[in-house]
Motif scaffolding. Structure first.
Motif, PDB file in Angstrom:
ATOM      1  N   ARG A  74       0.816  -1.217   0.000  1.00 39.75           N
ATOM      2  CA  ARG A  74       0.000   0.000   0.000  1.00 39.75           C
ATOM      3  C   ARG A  74       0.851   1.270   0.000  1.00 39.75           C
ATOM      4  O   ARG A  74       0.579   2.216  -0.738  1.00 39.75           O
ATOM      5  CB  ARG A  74      -0.922   0.006   1.218  1.00 39.75           C
ATOM      6  N   GLU A  75       1.849   1.317   0.830  1.00 35.72           N
ATOM      7  CA  GLU A  75       2.609   2.551   1.017  1.00 35.72           C
ATOM      8  C   GLU A  75       4.068   2.394   0.587  1.00 35.72           C
ATOM      9  O   GLU A  75       4.623   1.300   0.645  1.00 35.72           O
ATOM     10  CB  GLU A  75       2.546   2.971   2.496  1.00 35.72           C
ATOM     11  N   PRO A  76       4.663   3.510   0.142  1.00 34.39           N
ATOM     12  CA  PRO A  76       4.109   4.866   0.079  1.00 34.39           C
ATOM     13  C   PRO A  76       3.352   5.191  -1.210  1.00 34.39           C
ATOM     14  O   PRO A  76       3.090   6.352  -1.500  1.00 34.39           O
ATOM     15  CB  PRO A  76       5.349   5.745   0.211  1.00 34.39           C
ATOM     16  N   ALA A 117       0.167   4.708  -2.184  1.00 37.95           N
ATOM     17  CA  ALA A 117      -1.145   5.333  -2.006  1.00 37.95           C
ATOM     18  C   ALA A 117      -1.015   6.813  -1.658  1.00 37.95           C
ATOM     19  O   ALA A 117      -1.757   7.658  -2.181  1.00 37.95           O
ATOM     20  CB  ALA A 117      -1.928   4.598  -0.926  1.00 37.95           C
ATOM     21  N   THR A 118      -0.081   7.148  -0.793  1.00 36.61           N
ATOM     22  CA  THR A 118       0.111   8.542  -0.388  1.00 36.61           C
ATOM     23  C   THR A 118       0.683   9.383  -1.519  1.00 36.61           C
ATOM     24  O   THR A 118       0.181  10.471  -1.830  1.00 36.61           O
ATOM     25  CB  THR A 118       1.034   8.618   0.844  1.00 36.61           C
ATOM     26  N   GLU A 119       1.722   8.885  -2.173  1.00 34.58           N
ATOM     27  CA  GLU A 119       2.404   9.684  -3.196  1.00 34.58           C
ATOM     28  C   GLU A 119       1.571   9.843  -4.461  1.00 34.58           C
ATOM     29  O   GLU A 119       1.746  10.811  -5.204  1.00 34.58           O
ATOM     30  CB  GLU A 119       3.758   9.064  -3.521  1.00 34.58           C
ATOM     31  N   LEU A 173      -1.374  10.715  -4.594  1.00 30.33           N
ATOM     32  CA  LEU A 173      -2.226  11.895  -4.390  1.00 30.33           C
ATOM     33  C   LEU A 173      -1.448  13.203  -4.447  1.00 30.33           C
ATOM     34  O   LEU A 173      -2.044  14.282  -4.479  1.00 30.33           O
ATOM     35  CB  LEU A 173      -2.937  11.788  -3.033  1.00 30.33           C
ATOM     36  N   GLN A 174      -0.125  13.106  -4.450  1.00 32.49           N
ATOM     37  CA  GLN A 174       0.699  14.314  -4.426  1.00 32.49           C
ATOM     38  C   GLN A 174       0.903  14.860  -5.832  1.00 32.49           C
ATOM     39  O   GLN A 174       1.065  14.106  -6.797  1.00 32.49           O
ATOM     40  CB  GLN A 174       2.054  14.007  -3.785  1.00 32.49           C
ATOM     41  N   ILE A 209      -6.109   1.154  -4.175  1.00 33.00           N
ATOM     42  CA  ILE A 209      -5.364   2.278  -4.743  1.00 33.00           C
ATOM     43  C   ILE A 209      -5.897   2.686  -6.107  1.00 33.00           C
ATOM     44  O   ILE A 209      -6.123   3.875  -6.375  1.00 33.00           O
ATOM     45  CB  ILE A 209      -3.870   1.917  -4.846  1.00 33.00           C
TER      46      ILE A 209
END
Length: 670
Positions: free
Chosen positions: A61-63, A65-67, A69-70, A218
């Protein structure tokens, strides 16, 4: 530390029988129930950096999923590693690099397509995506998938989502797990063994598919696009755990949270069909049928793999070896036993030596078999007899065996594009739209259109003719037909030099040289890669080029026409400008000394490199004399001559070149 498989029991000979029986019961219970998630300490050395990245990813999942959105043009190094499991590599176009400016970042996306199957809806979606988000091309891979190139980070989610919603997937196309499972692409409906190969390639791929929810979370915001229940046989096979192959209590029952030490490659084929390069796979299954065509089981080959590193002798290409036979009822258990052995004992410290081939090499086949049998729970049967394997590409028109036809369409270097008068991309789109035909991608980077009604043959040929596409294999230059190349520059981050863009010129020059030498009808298997990882499988070619430095190639000779024998490295660095000078004496020797209709690869293996080098040295000397180039003869002592000759063989250079360089260096110091 993960405990070993249940078969590794302590020695109880000297203990009381009842106490020993009690200990066995405890062991049989606790070994199965314990949660096994971390890779074992197979070495005192620290695990590689990537092991930590996988362990921290929360099951992929990470990173990411977070990146995702950036608002950035590229992913971090840690996210790049996890993205591979989702089927994507981050690249940059090196042709567009400008000093002081940000790289031209883009994503490559690869499909997971067991047996090369691409339904018409998915193909048309990929074609559309290549224009909408990609670089206007599709690329057929040597593992029977498609690649999209040139996708920007901001468009990656929309691209993956469209693929999933149109009967496709990218999950597991890359990364440290089972990759795309290969199978012969030919849709022979009257040959049961081909049906079984397709069926089990698909089922084994599904058994070994990552179970993490990260993929749909994702890319589809948690929506699972594919409706319908999973095949019960597959689900049972995945969770069945007689001897510790399953990691209980985790999201990934087969892989755990560290997944595999490196990628794992599987193929399923039929006796005699080597369209899938059986000896290059970590694990291959060969369908064995009975007298009535019923499936009985599979012969197993294990330990193949081609990736290596220049100047690292501990890394090497290795051909798979026969491993045994398994009945159809036990095939999933044996596949999982082999996977578990590599999962638990593969090298997690040095990624260069993390493939299954190195575990088998280091242990020996008997120790490896013993460990697999511990997980499997029984002895592995001896292999059944098989015919010789032969390479097939299935190009041109063929009978399916049920009254319908299939057509093998050649793709130059695997790149589907419109260029000049050759509009392959447009032609394929029109044919698939008009006739709703499924596709099988071949392991040689071509594709098969099948389920063709005979009455549509003329109309399909007319479309291809109108767009300048040759479908008759007899009209294809034979060197081109049997060649392969990887993408390499400008997008592959591992590429040292050119491959896809270079091989057309190499083939033209080689054909011109063969014609000049009176070998006009000669052809052989030529493969090229831009680095030593070997994606186009050059180490099985009769003539292989492996990028070793910018504009230089390591040359391998001696593979077989049917890709059943490894080639060997003949010279470490050949500049592309010296191609004809290098090959001419070797081809002359081949012409003068071949036996009957001996192939080029078989000839090189039979006579050996020492004989080739001797002929080349003498040939060059004769050419120098004949051309009267103004060279001069000098005499050296016997011991110096012997040392010079040995050095020339070691360095894969001529004695003249080494002596010339040595004298120039000496004279500069004077």
């Amino acid at each position: 530390m993960r405990p070993g498989p249940r078969g590794n029991k302590p020695n109880l000979v000297l203990l009381n029988f009842y106490f020993g029986f009690y200990l066995c019961l405890i062991e049989k219970t606790t070994t199965i129930e314990m949660v096994k998630s971390a890779p074992p300490a197979t070495t005192s050395q620290k695990p590689s950096k990537l092991e930590g990245i996988k362990g921290r990813s929360n099951f992929l999942r990470e990173p990411v999923a977070t990146e995702l959105l950036q608002d950035t043009t590229h992913f971090s190094e840690e996210a790049i590693q996890i993205l591979k499991f989702h089927g994507s590599y981050q690249q940059d176009n090196r042709d567009n690099r400008v000093k002081g400016q940000e790289k031209d970042y883009q994503m490559m996306l690869r499909t997971r397509s067991p047996g090369g199957f691409i339904p018409p809806q998915l193909y048309l979606t990929l074609d559309k995506l290549s224009y909408q988000y990609g670089n206007n091309t599709l690329r057929a891979t040597t593992r029977q998938g498609f690649q999209l190139h040139g996708i920007l980070k901001k468009n990656l989610k929309a691209t993956v989502a469209a693929i999933i919603r149109n009967m496709g997937s990218t999950l597991g196309a890359c990364g440290d797990l089972n990759r795309n499972v290969m199978a012969p692409p030919a849709p022979f409906k009257n040959r049961a063994e081909y049906k079984y190969a397709w069926e089990y390639a698909d089922k084994i791929a599904n058994v070994l598919t990552p179970q993490t929810g990260a993929y749909y979370e994702i890319w589809l915001d948690g929506e699972k696009a594919i409706s319908g229940e999973e095949n019960p046989e597959v689900k049972v096979a995945r969770l069945n755990d007689p001897n510790g192959t399953v990691i209980r209590g985790q999201e990934e029952p087969i892989y755990g949270n560290h997944y595999m030490p490196r990628k794992f490659k599987i193929s399923v084929t039929v006796p005699g069909d080597n369209s899938i390069d059986i000896y290059t796979q970590d694990l291959s299954l060969v369908v064995i049928t009975g007298t009535e065509g019923e499936l009985r089981g599979f012969n197993i080959f294990a330990g193949g793999g081609l990736g290596r590193t220049h100047n690292k002798e501990e890394t090497f290409a290795r051909a798979a070896v026969p491993f045994g036979y398994v009945a159809k009822e036990e095939v999933y258990n044996l596949v999982k036993a082999i996977i578990a052995t590599q999962r638990d004992y593969g090298n997690r410290t040095n990624r260069r030596r993390a493939r299954l081939k190195y575990l088998i090499h280091d242990w020996g086949i008997e120790k490896f078999r013993s460990m697999v049998e511990n997980y499997f729970g029984k002895s592995i049967e001896i292999s059944k007899s098989l015919p010789e394997f032969r390479y097939q590409d299935f190009l041109g028109w063929n009978q399916q065996g049920d009254g319908k036809l299939f057509l093998g369409v050649p793709i130059n270097n695997g790149r589907i594009k419109d260029e000049g008068n050759f509009q392959l991309k447009t032609a394929l789109r029109e044919v698939i739209q008009l006739f709703d035909l499924p596709i099988r991608i071949t392991p040689s980077q071509n594709l098969l259109l099948y389920e063709i009604a005979p009455e549509n043959k003329v109309a399909i040929e007319e479309v291809f003719y109108r767009f300048g596409i040759i479908t008759n294999p007899e009209k294809i230059e034979s060197l081109v037909r049997y060649s392969m190349a990887c993408p390499a520059l400008p997008t592959c981050g591992l590429a040292i030099t050119e491959s896809e863009r270079a091989i057309p010129g190499f083939l033209e020059r080689i054909r011109a040289l063969l014609n000049k030498l009176g070998l006009k009808k000669e052809h052989f298997v030529i493969r090229m890669t831009g680095c030593p990882n070997g994606c186009a499988r050059p180490y099985m070619a009769e003539l292989g080029f492996v990028g070793s430095a910018p504009e230089y190639y390591q040359v391998w000779l001696g593979g077989s026409p049917n890709q059943t024998r490894l080639a060997k490295p003949y010279i470490q660095k050949l500049h592309h400008n010296d191609l004809e000078k290098f090959l001419e004496p070797i081809f002359v020797f081949f012409k003068n000394s071949r036996e009957n209709h001996e192939s080029f690869g078989d000839f090189c293996t039979r006579v050996g490199f020492e004989a080739i080098r001797t002929f080349v040295e003498n040939y060059q000397s004769r050419v120098d004399k004949r051309r009267n180039t103004g060279g001069h003869r000098i005499t050296v002592r016997d011991d110096v001559y012997n040392q010079l000759k040995a050095t020339a063989e070691t360095k894969s250079k001529s004695m003249t070149d080494i002596l010339d360089a040595a004298l120039k260096a000496y004279l500069k110091t004077e």
